[in-house]
Design a protein around this motif. Structure first.
Motif, short mmCIF file in Angstrom:
data_model
loop_
_atom_site.label_atom_id
_atom_site.label_comp_id
_atom_site.label_asym_id
_atom_site.label_seq_id
_atom_site.Cartn_x
_atom_site.Cartn_y
_atom_site.Cartn_z
N UNK A 72 0.82 -1.22 0.00
CA UNK A 72 0.00 0.00 0.00
C UNK A 72 0.85 1.26 0.00
N UNK A 73 1.99 1.20 0.66
CA UNK A 73 2.87 2.37 0.73
C UNK A 73 3.41 2.70 -0.66
N UNK A 74 3.93 1.70 -1.35
CA UNK A 74 4.48 1.95 -2.68
C UNK A 74 3.39 2.26 -3.69
N UNK A 75 2.22 1.65 -3.53
CA UNK A 75 1.10 1.99 -4.42
C UNK A 75 0.72 3.45 -4.27
N UNK A 118 7.56 0.42 -11.29
CA UNK A 118 6.63 0.81 -10.22
C UNK A 118 7.39 1.34 -9.02
N UNK A 119 8.42 0.62 -8.62
CA UNK A 119 9.21 1.04 -7.45
C UNK A 119 10.03 2.28 -7.76
N UNK A 120 10.59 2.36 -8.96
CA UNK A 120 11.38 3.54 -9.31
C UNK A 120 10.54 4.80 -9.26
N UNK A 167 12.55 0.24 -0.45
CA UNK A 167 12.31 -0.28 -1.79
C UNK A 167 13.34 -1.33 -2.19
N UNK A 168 14.60 -1.13 -1.78
CA UNK A 168 15.64 -2.11 -2.08
C UNK A 168 15.33 -3.44 -1.40
N UNK A 169 14.94 -3.38 -0.15
CA UNK A 169 14.59 -4.60 0.60
C UNK A 169 13.34 -5.25 0.01
N UNK A 170 12.35 -4.43 -0.30
CA UNK A 170 11.10 -4.93 -0.88
C UNK A 170 11.38 -5.61 -2.22
N UNK A 171 12.19 -4.98 -3.06
CA UNK A 171 12.50 -5.54 -4.37
C UNK A 171 13.23 -6.88 -4.24
N UNK A 172 14.10 -6.98 -3.25
CA UNK A 172 14.83 -8.22 -3.04
C UNK A 172 13.85 -9.35 -2.67
N UNK A 173 12.91 -9.04 -1.79
CA UNK A 173 11.92 -10.04 -1.39
C UNK A 173 11.05 -10.46 -2.57
N UNK A 174 10.57 -9.49 -3.33
CA UNK A 174 9.70 -9.80 -4.46
C UNK A 174 10.46 -10.55 -5.56
N UNK A 185 11.06 -17.99 -7.54
CA UNK A 185 10.49 -19.25 -7.05
C UNK A 185 9.14 -19.57 -7.68
N UNK A 186 8.60 -18.65 -8.46
CA UNK A 186 7.29 -18.87 -9.07
C UNK A 186 6.14 -18.64 -8.12
N UNK A 187 6.39 -17.89 -7.05
CA UNK A 187 5.37 -17.70 -6.02
C UNK A 187 4.67 -16.34 -6.08
N UNK A 188 5.09 -15.47 -7.01
CA UNK A 188 4.54 -14.11 -7.03
C UNK A 188 3.49 -13.97 -8.13
N UNK A 189 2.36 -13.39 -7.74
CA UNK A 189 1.30 -13.07 -8.70
C UNK A 189 0.89 -11.61 -8.51
#
Length: 270
Positions: free
Chosen positions: A162-165, A225-227, A240-247, A253-257
């Motif tokens: 929500x923060x980045x959105x 989006x993050x930039x 954003x760096x930490x968030x990008x690493x997680x995403x 891993x094929x886990x993100x939608x």
């Protein structure tokens, strides 16, 4: 004021399958019932011609497409691509290098339909008003596809979503060279302008639904989006760096939608 929309052919090509899957075929078929052949379609901000390749097979022929874009390289790319009408006949293609911020009714002379895809949110209210006025004066039904609404949904959910959105949406509404962009307000604004002109309007959600099969598109979308969010709120950079690493790990891993919401708007004389 010049309207220059910095996009590349590579990005437009990458997103084309997701765009095609998201656009409303119901609105396209409703638009088809508003016209009688022969058909002339004016496509604004046509880029590489993906709207033409998607929509032409849903419309009867014969068809002529007039592609408007500020970028002659993208127009040349579009002119090299083939498109066919509902009967399988090739459509005729014309190109016009033009800025869209000062569209005039004569620019749409003879139009049976006016289209645009992923355009309105990068324009100002004055520029969109000029486009609406030109469409109304030409009496041509108008189908505007894939305007961002600002809503995204990522799975798994993360506290940063929500923060980045919110930061991204503020960036989309930024002022550039004195032009305040409409960003996610664009679909409601253009619908309101057509209704004020006495036209009928239908709108529908047109989301990208992205998963493991669209990893490259998710990666590029997420980077942009993050930039944009960080450009709007520099204090978010470390997060954003930490968030990008997680995403990125989830994507690998094929886990993100990801669902990126857009809206399609059809307007016609009532």
């Amino acid at each position: 004021m010049s309207v220059v929309i910095p996009v590349s052919a590579d990005w437009l090509t990458l997103r084309a399958p997701a765009d095609a899957a998201a656009r409303s075929t119901a609105l396209a078929r409703r638009a088809a019932r508003l016209m009688r052949p022969p058909i002339t379609v004016h496509d604004l901000g046509s880029g590489t011609g993906s709207m033409m390749r998607w929509l032409a097979p849903l419309l009867p022929g014969p068809q002529t497409w007039v592609l408007h874009d500020w970028n002659p390289a993208l127009l040349a790319h579009a002119a090299r691509e083939s498109a066919h009408d509902a009967d399988g006949a090739a459509v005729a293609v014309e190109t016009r290098v033009a800025e869209l911020g000062h569209l005039r009714p004569r620019d749409l002379h003879g139009a049976s339909l006016v289209t645009a895809s992923a355009l309105l949110d990068v324009l100002s209210a004055d520029e969109v008003e000029a486009i609406v006025r030109a469409c109304v004066d030409a009496g041509a039904p108008t189908l505007f596809a894939l305007s961002v609404t600002g809503r995204v949904a990522l799975d798994p959910v993360d506290p940063g979503d929500r923060v980045f959105q919110a930061a991204f949406d503020d960036h989309q509404r930024r002022t550039v060279d004195g032009r305040r962009l409409l960003g996610p307000d664009a679909p409601a604004v253009v619908a309101g302008m057509f209704r004020a002109a006495g036209w009928a309007v239908r709108a529908t959600d047109a989301p990208w639904r992205l998963g493991p099969a669209q990893r490259s598109l998710i990666a590029q979308w997420l980077d942009g989006w993050l930039a944009a969010a960080v450009e709007e709120r520099p204090a978010l950079r470390e997060w954003a760096v930490e968030y990008a690493r997680t995403r990125s790990a989830q994507l690998t891993a094929g886990d993100l939608r990801v669902v990126v919401h857009h809206e399609d708007v059809l307007a016609w004389p009532s």
